[in-house]
Design a protein around this motif. Structure first.
Motif, PDB file in Angstrom:
ATOM      1  N   LYS A  53      10.656 -41.736  -6.897  1.00 12.69           N
ATOM      2  CA  LYS A  53      10.188 -42.734  -6.187  1.00 12.69           C
ATOM      3  C   LYS A  53       9.029 -42.438  -5.208  1.00 12.69           C
ATOM      4  O   LYS A  53       8.137 -43.137  -4.959  1.00 12.69           O
ATOM      5  N   ALA A  54       8.976 -41.211  -4.747  1.00 14.65           N
ATOM      6  CA  ALA A  54       8.193 -40.610  -3.921  1.00 14.65           C
ATOM      7  C   ALA A  54       7.962 -39.254  -4.086  1.00 14.65           C
ATOM      8  O   ALA A  54       8.744 -38.608  -4.581  1.00 14.65           O
ATOM      9  N   ILE A  55       6.688 -38.730  -3.914  1.00 14.60           N
ATOM     10  CA  ILE A  55       6.449 -37.293  -3.835  1.00 14.60           C
ATOM     11  C   ILE A  55       5.583 -36.863  -2.469  1.00 14.60           C
ATOM     12  O   ILE A  55       4.773 -37.507  -1.824  1.00 14.60           O
ATOM     13  N   VAL A  56       6.642 -35.853  -1.929  1.00 13.56           N
ATOM     14  CA  VAL A  56       6.021 -35.151  -0.622  1.00 13.56           C
ATOM     15  C   VAL A  56       5.054 -33.880  -1.009  1.00 13.56           C
ATOM     16  O   VAL A  56       5.699 -33.041  -1.644  1.00 13.56           O
ATOM     17  N   PRO A  61      16.951 -43.164  -2.929  1.00 14.89           N
ATOM     18  CA  PRO A  61      16.084 -42.964  -4.018  1.00 14.89           C
ATOM     19  C   PRO A  61      15.634 -41.589  -4.117  1.00 14.89           C
ATOM     20  O   PRO A  61      15.642 -40.799  -3.359  1.00 14.89           O
ATOM     21  N   ALA A  62      15.091 -41.235  -5.288  1.00 14.87           N
ATOM     22  CA  ALA A  62      14.793 -39.780  -5.799  1.00 14.87           C
ATOM     23  C   ALA A  62      13.576 -39.545  -4.894  1.00 14.87           C
ATOM     24  O   ALA A  62      12.168 -40.203  -5.313  1.00 14.87           O
ATOM     25  N   ALA A  65      13.858 -44.482   4.161  1.00 13.42           N
ATOM     26  CA  ALA A  65      12.732 -45.545   4.439  1.00 13.42           C
ATOM     27  C   ALA A  65      12.614 -46.478   3.091  1.00 13.42           C
ATOM     28  O   ALA A  65      12.511 -47.610   3.081  1.00 13.42           O
ATOM     29  N   LEU A  66      12.640 -45.714   2.138  1.00 15.54           N
ATOM     30  CA  LEU A  66      12.713 -46.512   0.807  1.00 15.54           C
ATOM     31  C   LEU A  66      13.777 -47.251   0.506  1.00 15.54           C
ATOM     32  O   LEU A  66      13.805 -48.140  -0.405  1.00 15.54           O
ATOM     33  N   GLU A 108       4.098 -50.138   5.888  1.00 12.90           N
ATOM     34  CA  GLU A 108       5.418 -50.119   6.732  1.00 12.90           C
ATOM     35  C   GLU A 108       5.982 -48.630   6.804  1.00 12.90           C
ATOM     36  O   GLU A 108       6.575 -48.112   7.661  1.00 12.90           O
ATOM     37  N   LEU A 109       5.857 -48.123   5.705  1.00 19.06           N
ATOM     38  CA  LEU A 109       6.212 -46.669   5.563  1.00 19.06           C
ATOM     39  C   LEU A 109       5.465 -45.745   6.645  1.00 19.06           C
ATOM     40  O   LEU A 109       6.080 -44.729   7.210  1.00 19.06           O
TER      41      LEU A 109
END
Length: 371
Positions: free
Chosen positions: A282-285, A257-258, A354-355, A363-364
């Motif tokens: 899907k996620a931003i760090v 995922p992105a 993880a995604l 969970e993450l």
């Protein structure tokens, strides 16, 4: 005089069988040594070198060019042919997987490489795998392999800071050491490793902290060991989950995922965060300052995205230390995840992996604690 001559003849006659026996013994010993050498060679551990390009396969215009050169020029056959000493260490074969500079790696290359490593690891006649890689993103590729390839066989990444054409090039010794580590039984079960500058690092911890020195790769918790004159010296073992202890398997992953990184600094505007949110990642760090700090003008944007389902991972741009949960920001309140001691680029890798299993933030967070 006649008696002396007869005595001499007798002595020669007596000596000849002894000399013949000695010659026969020498021939037998030579044949035995040759047979033993053949047996040892046949018994050598088989290491496959997967080449992907990078500086270790680079070439400069002259021997003076140690920092300016063209990466990914030398094929794996030429790399191995220029290092005949490896045949004394292991039975080595090579494959050219890619021929690119590592800054050009994408998720597609990560998946292709990891699947090939997994295939080789399943082969009974393969004892260890070495991946030659550009140093710019080697830590990311190594961490990815550490997470998704379920094998206890050694996986060793190696590169160089200088091309092979430069004076005092470091690639040849790095590669020899990496093959030696991959061929050794004592490297088994330690996950993906990075061998550079005589040091053995776990791919999870290591990072490139210097851009033009041979001692560029550093682990804030220290290397696992060292290689000196072909011998491994180990001082610690990795604790975090990896390879055979991982819940992730590259054989079950077809795409990632992105996940993107938003870098923070003084006077940072919310432009990047807004653009990433609009792009549908899907996620931003968030690579924050200090203890993963987030500027007050960015917090509302991240919380808004989080409420809409985008996973927010709070990391730090500081190269050492670790992000404390609920320090600087109320992570529980915002339902954010903290990256622990992973730098932003490795947090991106773990978040993407993880995604593929879950989008549950609790969970993450568990996954970030355990890996």
């Amino acid at each position: 005089m006649k008696r002396t001559f007869q005595t001499l003849l007798c002595g020669i006659a007596l000596t000849m069988p002894t000399l013949a026996a000695q010659a026969q013994d020498a021939a037998t010993a030579t044949a035995a040594a040759a047979a033993q050498a053949a047996i040892q060679k046949a018994a050598q551990r088989h290491v496959v070198v997967l080449a992907t390009g990078g500086t270790i396969a680079g070439a400069g215009a002259s021997a003076m060019n140690s920092a300016s050169y063209t990466a990914a020029k030398v094929p794996v056959e030429q790399l191995l042919a220029g290092l005949p000493e490896v045949q004394e260490v292991a039975r080595v074969t090579g494959e050219q997987v890619f021929q690119i500079a590592s800054e050009s790696f994408t998720n597609a290359e990560l998946l292709t490489l990891a699947k090939r490593v997994s295939e080789l690891a399943k082969q009974a006649d393969v004892d260890g795998i070495v991946v030659t890689h550009g140093t710019d993103t080697m830590e990311e590729t190594g961490f990815f392999l550490n997470l998704v390839v379920q094998t206890d066989k050694p996986i060793v990444l190696v590169g160089s800071m200088r091309p092979g054409t430069a004076i005092s090039a470091d690639g040849a010794l790095n590669l020899l050491n990496a093959i030696g580590v991959a061929a050794s039984g004592d490297a088994a079960g330690k996950g993906a490793l990075v061998v550079m500058n005589d040091e053995i690092h776990t791919a999870r911890d290591v990072a490139k902290l210097i851009n033009i020195k041979t001692g560029a790769f550093v682990s804030q918790w220290g290397p696992l060991g060292m290689v000196v004159e072909g011998r491994n010296y180990w001082f610690r073992a990795p604790i975090k989950r990896h390879t055979t202890g991982s819940e992730f398997n590259i054989d079950e992953i077809s795409e990632l995922p992105a996940v993107e990184i938003a870098y923070s600094y003084g006077n940072v505007a919310p432009t990047v965060v807004e653009a990433l949110g609009a792009s549908g990642v899907k996620a931003i760090v968030h690579a924050g300052t200090g203890n993963g700090s987030v500027p007050n003008r960015i917090v509302p944007k991240l919380t808004e995205l989080s409420e809409k389902g985008t996973i927010i991972v709070r990391s730090s741009r500081v190269p050492a230390g670790f992000v404390l949960r609920n320090a600087e920001q109320p992570d529980d309140k915002y339902d954010w995840v903290v990256a622990h001691d992973l730098n932003p680029q490795k947090a991106r890798i773990l978040a993407a992996v993880a995604l593929t299993k879950t989008q549950d933030t609790k969970e993450l967070q568990r996954i970030f604690w355990e890996y």
